[in-house]
Each structure stands twice: as C-alpha cells, then as structure tokens.
Design a protein around this motif. Structure first.
Motif, PDB file in Angstrom:
ATOM      1  N   VAL A 122     -41.786 -25.488  46.457  1.00 44.70           N
ATOM      2  CA  VAL A 122     -40.975 -26.147  47.479  1.00 44.70           C
ATOM      3  C   VAL A 122     -41.882 -26.864  48.483  1.00 44.70           C
ATOM      4  O   VAL A 122     -41.637 -28.014  48.860  1.00 44.70           O
ATOM      5  CB  VAL A 122     -40.060 -25.123  48.185  1.00 44.70           C
ATOM      6  CG1 VAL A 122     -39.359 -25.762  49.363  1.00 44.70           C
ATOM      7  CG2 VAL A 122     -39.040 -24.571  47.213  1.00 44.70           C
TER       8      VAL A 122
ATOM      9  N   GLY B  65     -42.237 -31.044  49.276  1.00 44.89           N
ATOM     10  CA  GLY B  65     -42.127 -31.610  50.613  1.00 44.89           C
ATOM     11  C   GLY B  65     -43.374 -32.376  51.009  1.00 44.89           C
ATOM     12  O   GLY B  65     -43.288 -33.491  51.532  1.00 44.89           O
TER      13      GLY B  65
ATOM     14  N   THR C  28     -44.171 -35.955  49.817  1.00 47.17           N
ATOM     15  CA  THR C  28     -43.583 -37.088  50.544  1.00 47.17           C
ATOM     16  C   THR C  28     -44.643 -37.808  51.355  1.00 47.17           C
ATOM     17  O   THR C  28     -44.657 -39.037  51.450  1.00 47.17           O
ATOM     18  CB  THR C  28     -42.491 -36.586  51.500  1.00 47.17           C
ATOM     19  OG1 THR C  28     -41.704 -35.626  50.820  1.00 47.17           O
ATOM     20  CG2 THR C  28     -41.620 -37.716  51.976  1.00 47.17           C
TER      21      THR C  28
ATOM     22  N   VAL D 215     -38.857 -43.788  51.419  1.00 47.98           N
ATOM     23  CA  VAL D 215     -38.501 -43.373  52.779  1.00 47.98           C
ATOM     24  C   VAL D 215     -39.253 -44.234  53.808  1.00 47.98           C
ATOM     25  O   VAL D 215     -38.656 -44.738  54.772  1.00 47.98           O
ATOM     26  CB  VAL D 215     -38.830 -41.883  52.994  1.00 47.98           C
ATOM     27  CG1 VAL D 215     -38.613 -41.474  54.440  1.00 47.98           C
ATOM     28  CG2 VAL D 215     -37.997 -41.018  52.079  1.00 47.98           C
TER      29      VAL D 215
ATOM     30  N   ILE E  56     -33.631 -45.204  53.603  1.00 53.48           N
ATOM     31  CA  ILE E  56     -34.213 -43.901  53.930  1.00 53.48           C
ATOM     32  C   ILE E  56     -33.473 -42.810  53.166  1.00 53.48           C
ATOM     33  O   ILE E  56     -34.080 -41.931  52.553  1.00 53.48           O
ATOM     34  CB  ILE E  56     -34.138 -43.637  55.446  1.00 53.48           C
ATOM     35  CG1 ILE E  56     -34.922 -44.700  56.205  1.00 53.48           C
ATOM     36  CG2 ILE E  56     -34.672 -42.246  55.775  1.00 53.48           C
ATOM     37  CD1 ILE E  56     -34.863 -44.534  57.703  1.00 53.48           C
ATOM     38  N   LEU E  57     -32.131 -42.894  53.193  1.00 55.71           N
ATOM     39  CA  LEU E  57     -31.317 -41.888  52.504  1.00 55.71           C
ATOM     40  C   LEU E  57     -31.598 -41.885  51.012  1.00 55.71           C
ATOM     41  O   LEU E  57     -31.665 -40.827  50.383  1.00 55.71           O
ATOM     42  CB  LEU E  57     -29.840 -42.186  52.724  1.00 55.71           C
ATOM     43  CG  LEU E  57     -29.182 -41.532  53.905  1.00 55.71           C
ATOM     44  CD1 LEU E  57     -27.726 -41.938  53.962  1.00 55.71           C
ATOM     45  CD2 LEU E  57     -29.275 -40.026  53.773  1.00 55.71           C
TER      46      LEU E  57
ATOM     47  N   ALA F 158     -34.576 -39.930  50.662  1.00 55.56           N
ATOM     48  CA  ALA F 158     -34.502 -38.563  51.180  1.00 55.56           C
ATOM     49  C   ALA F 158     -33.631 -37.672  50.304  1.00 55.56           C
ATOM     50  O   ALA F 158     -33.963 -36.500  50.095  1.00 55.56           O
ATOM     51  CB  ALA F 158     -33.961 -38.583  52.608  1.00 55.56           C
TER      52      ALA F 158
ATOM     53  N   ILE G  89     -35.422 -36.086  47.398  1.00 56.44           N
ATOM     54  CA  ILE G  89     -36.412 -35.098  47.853  1.00 56.44           C
ATOM     55  C   ILE G  89     -35.712 -33.781  48.145  1.00 56.44           C
ATOM     56  O   ILE G  89     -36.129 -32.710  47.688  1.00 56.44           O
ATOM     57  CB  ILE G  89     -37.138 -35.581  49.126  1.00 56.44           C
ATOM     58  CG1 ILE G  89     -37.933 -36.843  48.834  1.00 56.44           C
ATOM     59  CG2 ILE G  89     -38.069 -34.497  49.654  1.00 56.44           C
ATOM     60  CD1 ILE G  89     -38.565 -37.450  50.059  1.00 56.44           C
ATOM     61  N   ILE G  90     -34.624 -33.858  48.924  1.00 57.08           N
ATOM     62  CA  ILE G  90     -33.898 -32.646  49.296  1.00 57.08           C
ATOM     63  C   ILE G  90     -33.340 -31.976  48.047  1.00 57.08           C
ATOM     64  O   ILE G  90     -33.435 -30.752  47.871  1.00 57.08           O
ATOM     65  CB  ILE G  90     -32.779 -32.982  50.300  1.00 57.08           C
ATOM     66  CG1 ILE G  90     -33.396 -33.559  51.574  1.00 57.08           C
ATOM     67  CG2 ILE G  90     -31.940 -31.766  50.612  1.00 57.08           C
ATOM     68  CD1 ILE G  90     -32.385 -34.107  52.539  1.00 57.08           C
TER      69      ILE G  90
ATOM     70  N   SER H 281     -36.116 -30.242  46.071  1.00 56.42           N
ATOM     71  CA  SER H 281     -36.560 -28.999  46.713  1.00 56.42           C
ATOM     72  C   SER H 281     -35.541 -27.893  46.494  1.00 56.42           C
ATOM     73  O   SER H 281     -35.907 -26.761  46.164  1.00 56.42           O
ATOM     74  CB  SER H 281     -36.741 -29.201  48.216  1.00 56.42           C
ATOM     75  OG  SER H 281     -37.527 -30.300  48.481  1.00 56.42           O
ATOM     76  N   LEU H 282     -34.261 -28.217  46.690  1.00 57.67           N
ATOM     77  CA  LEU H 282     -33.237 -27.196  46.520  1.00 57.67           C
ATOM     78  C   LEU H 282     -33.186 -26.733  45.071  1.00 57.67           C
ATOM     79  O   LEU H 282     -33.009 -25.537  44.806  1.00 57.67           O
ATOM     80  CB  LEU H 282     -31.867 -27.736  46.951  1.00 57.67           C
ATOM     81  CG  LEU H 282     -31.675 -27.904  48.456  1.00 57.67           C
ATOM     82  CD1 LEU H 282     -30.320 -28.489  48.758  1.00 57.67           C
ATOM     83  CD2 LEU H 282     -31.819 -26.558  49.151  1.00 57.67           C
TER      84      LEU H 282
END
Lengths: 246, 359
Positions: free
Chosen positions: B295, B299, B302, B316, B328-329, B332, B335-336, B339-340
């Motif tokens: 994780v 992050g 990035t 981003v 940006i979204l 992003a 990435i989120i 990670s999840l």
C-alpha cells in the motif's frame, strides 16, 4: 544518560548536520563534488524564511490534528461508543489508501492554490494515526487502575484526567511524534500546490534541472524533520522521567 | 449542494446545477430509495433488514449515477462542443453518505464476503453504466475518452514502479535481517529513513544518482539516467525496508520456542525447521508486512512522476498544472482503487494464512 535522551540527542545531531549541509557554501561544494556545473543556490536567509513558513504550516496542521485526533480518540473509548470502533478502523484503513500527494491534488480545485489545500491534506492524512494511537494507548490502561480510581470515588472526568491520560502518555506522545513526521512530509508535498515551503526549491529545481537548490531544499527538509523528531523524543523522555519521579 | 457543475470548457469554474433543476425524477427516486432503505433497515430484523437496506442503498446510488449521467448529457447537448458537466460536491457527499449507510447494512448482516460482493456489485454497476454510454455526458468520461491510451500506460507504469520497489526491498530486507550482530544499527538506519520526507529523499537521490553516473559513465550505456525510474525505485524501496524488516523479525520470533525445541529433538535440520515450523507460523505476519509495504509503495509511486518516472502521478500533476479537476480525478481514482485493492486482497490472504496454519 537515559537511553531515551540519548536517542533524542543523536537524532538532533543528524538534523544539525543535515542543516549545516544545506547551507549554500557547503551545498555548493557537495554539488561540485558530484560533478554538476556550479549554479546559483538559495541564500541562507531565503532558506530560513522557507523553513519558518514550513514549520508554521506544519505546526498549525499538527495542532488541528492533535486536538481533533485526541478528542475523537477520547470520545471513542468512552463506554457506549464501543460500536464505533469497527467504523474507525475501517475509515482509518480507507484514509491511508489516499496518499498525501493525491489529497493535496484533490483539495486543489476546491480550495485554490497555496496553504489551504496543504492544511486540508495535513488534517485528513494526520488525523487517523493520532486517533488510532490515542484509542490504542487509552485501551492499554489496565482495567484495575480504572476500577481502583472508581472505588476511591473519582468522577469520570477525574479518572480520565488523573488516571487514564497520565498512564497512556507514552502512547499518546508516540502517536503525536508519528503525526509530526507526517506533517513535515506532507507540508513539503504542499509545494506542488503552490504553498511556499522547503519543498518549493526541490520542485522548482527538478523542473529547471538545477541541482543546487534542489539538494539544499532536500537537505533542509530532512534536517527539519530530524530536528522536530528530536524535540519530540526529548519531550517524551522528559514526560516519562517526570512520571517515574512521581 | 450542487450535483453537477456545468462550464463552457474544461478549465473554467462551472455553474452549479442543483437537484431541483433536474428535468427527470431521478433525484426524487434516489431520496425515496434511501429513505426506504433507512426505514426498512430500522424496522425489519437484523439479517433481512440489513440485506434489504444494502440492496436499496446500492440501487439508490445506481439511480443517482445514471440520473446525473442523463442530465449531464442533456445539458451538454444544448451547449457548444467544449462544454463540460462535471460531478459536483453534492454527488460526492451523497455517495459518501450512501457508502456509510451501505457499510452499516453490511455490518448488520455479519456475513463474510458480503462486503466484497457489494463492492463487486457497485463496480459492476459502474462498468455497465459506462459501457452502456449512460455516463458519456460527464466530464470525467470525456477526459478518459481523450486519454485512454495515456491512462492505461500510466497504470501499467505505476504498477511496474510500485511492484519493482517491493521486489527490490524484499531481498534487501532479508539481507538486513540476516546480519545478526548489526540489528541495532539496521534498526536505527531503517527507521531514520522514515523520518526523511519523500520529496526530499527523491530530490537528493536525483542529485546522487546524477553524480554516480557522471563518475561511472559506463552505467549510462545500460540505459540508466538521473531522472527517471532508477532514483524513484531506490527511494520507494528505502521506505519499504522498515515494514518488511520488522515483519521478518517478528515472523521468525512468532514460533513458540517449545515448538522449535520439539522440532530440533525430532532431528530436523535448521533449514527444515525454518521451512516447516518458523515460516508457516510466521506466514500471517509476513503477509501483513507485505500488505503494508504494498500500500505504501503504491502511494509513494505517485511521487515518482515528480522525477520523471511516470505512473499515475503524471496525470495527477498534469491536472494540477492545468488546474483541471477532472484530470486530477482521472489520475487519483485509479491510485485509490489500486491501494484499496492491494489492502483488501492481501488482508484476505493474511486471514487465510491465519486460518490455515492456526497452531
């Protein structure tokens, strides 16, 4: 000398050495040794101004995080809030999945350039470690101590202030230390959103291939992180010594 | 709160479109479904109520998404071609509320795997709506359509960078834990690295790698350069050493000394004890350390874009430079999600190991 104090001193020395290396004269020498062409670096005054701003921003964020994190942590450990614990752990895991850079980036369109998006990222990223640490530290207080205080006729507030918080102090200071290091790092990232911090010369140096200010910024940021960590370690060691004397 | 923001082009700030300005009844339906979910969840018994409420919240979210997509398409059709309709703060707020409510429903049912199922269902809804063209009016979809190739490439780069750093850090952590007498020094160094802000470490590494390459020009012929994946990989891997090193140490001490003694008495060699006793008993801890490292790696990758290593960070940072929220979204969200996904899948493996080798 106590081991805690010795660690603090060593950390502080590393920080001081890094700070000395970020001084224009020394950094220029290092860059020359690396074989880069000599170029203009940042003056010591400019570096100091950036460091002050960096510290102010990180400090504000840390204060917000400490108040919110400790407060929510205390609330979450009160009887009657046990059902919230699973939720807190879930949100903590989810919040860690959003790296600080992304947090700054997402806050940018909402809050504009400069300090505010950095501050939001500081709070959003720092609050969960503090909250988790507070809950963990308060839960590690032995039930016997709590029951003894109750039997002595302490009110709930007295139990919190005189028994639970003092006993949980090492854990609380540890959580704040983590938050402080995170805050310094996140503030450096805030340079991407236009906040003027020690990250600014790094980002600018990377963009126009100027190694000297980049190295100065990097060394100064690391120095700040080590010096703050040393201060926090010192505080922790003093708090522990204070408790041992009592 | 504004559900949509409509602007003449992708860079201008938009005019908010409130729920009452919508032309169809989707928003009414969303509130009705959510309310029904709340009431049913409260009135029916635990299991059934939770399940029904979960279904209702999920469908409320689907209706919200499709309603916004339809409304966005309708509005954009009446405007010049550069016009954009992006999701407003109201949508994000409503989505988080529905997420929390759905989470409550899942917690009430208390069935293993239901959470995964719900996430898969929501993701399925999203993909179906996307494929069906129901979201094409939204600015995010327009942005994606324009950068499909770049995004896919960035995701691949991001995974390569994060995976490469983990692959680099694992042998390094093993070597560090093998150095018995130096554990104190290793501990100090490895946790000292954590104090250095990532931006600073990456910046210093660029300077350092540049210097090394200048001293040994032969390395340049191998395709290495001061800006690019090499310093990013080194920097990210340095941060992963602490969780991995600590995990290995704890995992090897996890076996009960009595179990180790028993294995020794049975005549097992050291290698056999490691493979058959210590590693199985420490496996959940090892996987846990790997989860934390993975994780973190995703992050930190990035930031790699800052020093020219590519990855999702580039999208981003492009979005930040252009002040384009949807760009940006677009960077992003993956990435989120990655990670999840790493967190979720590796904690499932951790739980499996714990169940499989319960001593």
């Amino acid at each position: 000398m106590r081991p805690g104090l010795r660690t603090a001193l060593a950390t502080g020395l590393v920080g001081a050495a890094l700070a000395a290396m970020s001084h224009p004269a020394v950094a220029a020498w290092i860059v020359a040794a690396l074989g880069e062409a000599p170029r203009r670096g940042l003056s010591a005054e400019r570096l100091l101004a950036l460091a002050t701003h960096h510290l102010a921003l990180a400090g504000t964020g840390l204060a917000l995080v400490a108040v919110l994190g400790l407060g929510l942590g205390i609330l979450a450990t009160r009887a009657g809030a046990a059902s919230l614990r699973g939720g807190i752990d879930g949100i903590a895991a989810a919040a860690q999945a959003v790296p600080p850079v992304v947090m700054v980036a997402l806050a940018l369109p909402i809050l504009g350039f400069g300090g505010p998006p950095t501050l939001l990222a500081l709070v959003a990223y720092g609050i969960m470690p503090v909250l988790r640490g507070t809950v963990g530290a308060l839960e590690s207080v032995s039930p016997e101590a709590r029951e003894a205080a109750q039997a002595m006729g302490f009110t709930r507030l007295q139990i919190l202030l005189r028994v639970e918080l003092p006993l949980a102090m090492p854990g609380l200071v540890d959580a704040l230390r983590t938050a402080l290091v995170l805050a310094i790092a996140t503030t450096a990232v805030g340079a991407l959103a236009g906040a003027s911090t020690l990250g600014t010369p790094i980002v600018a140096g990377l963009q126009n291939q100027n190694v000297l200010p980049m190295l100065q910024g990097a060394l100064a940021t690391a120095a700040l992180a080590f010096l703050c960590d040393a201060a926090m370690l010192m505080l922790a060691s003093l708090a522990l010594a204070d408790r041992a004397r009592r | 709160m504004a559900l949509l923001d409509v602007a003449a082009n992708r860079l201008l700030p938009g005019d908010p479109i409130m729920a009452c300005e919508f032309h169809d009844r989707s928003i009414g339906l969303v509130s009705l479904l959510s309310l029904a979910g709340l009431v049913i969840g409260a009135m029916l018994p635990r299991r059934v109520g939770g399940l029904l409420a979960l279904c209702l919240f999920l469908s409320a979210w689907a209706v919200l998404l499709l309603g916004l997509g339809a409304e966005a398409a309708r509005i954009v059709a009446t405007m010049p071609p550069a016009a954009r309709a992006s999701l407003g703060s109201g949508f994000w707020l409503a989505s988080s509320c529905l997420l929390v409510l759905a989470g409550g429903g899942i917690a009430r049912v208390r069935r293993r795997g239901l959470g995964v199922l719900a996430i898969l269902a929501a993701a399925g809804l999203l993909v179906a709506a996307w494929r069906g063209g129901g979201l094409d009016g939204l600015s995010l979809a327009v942005e994606y359509a324009g950068r499909r190739e770049a995004l896919h490439e960035a995701i691949a780069e991001h995974l390569l960078l994060a995976g490469g750093a983990v692959a680099l850090a694992i042998p390094a952590a093993v070597i560090l834990s093998l150095w018995r007498s130096g554990q104190g020094v290793v501990g100090l160094l490895v946790s000292g690295v954590q104090v250095i802000p990532a931006v600073a470490l990456l910046g210093a590494l660029v300077a350092l790698v540049g210097g090394v390459l200048r001293a040994v020009p032969a390395l340049r012929d191998l395709g290495l350069s001061a800006l690019g994946p090499l310093p990013a990989l080194l920097g990210i891997a340095a941060y992963l050493l602490l969780p991995l090193w600590r995990g290995i140490g704890t995992a090897l001490r996890a076996a009960d000394p009595a179990a180790v003694d028993a294995a020794e008495a049975m005549g097992l060699t050291k290698a056999q004890i490691l493979a058959r006793v210590k590693l199985p008993l420490g496996a959940p801890i090892l996987v846990g350390a790997l989860r934390v490292a993975a994780v973190q790696s995703l992050g930190l990758a990035t930031l790699g874009a800052l020093i020219g290593a590519g990855g999702l960070g580039r999208i981003v940072f492009d979005g930040m430079a252009q002040f384009a929220p949807d760009l940006i979204l677009l960077g992003a969200i993956p990435i989120i999600f990655l990670s999840l996904a790493a967190e979720g899948s590796l904690s499932a493996v951790e739980a499996y190991c714990r169940a499989r080798w319960r001593a």
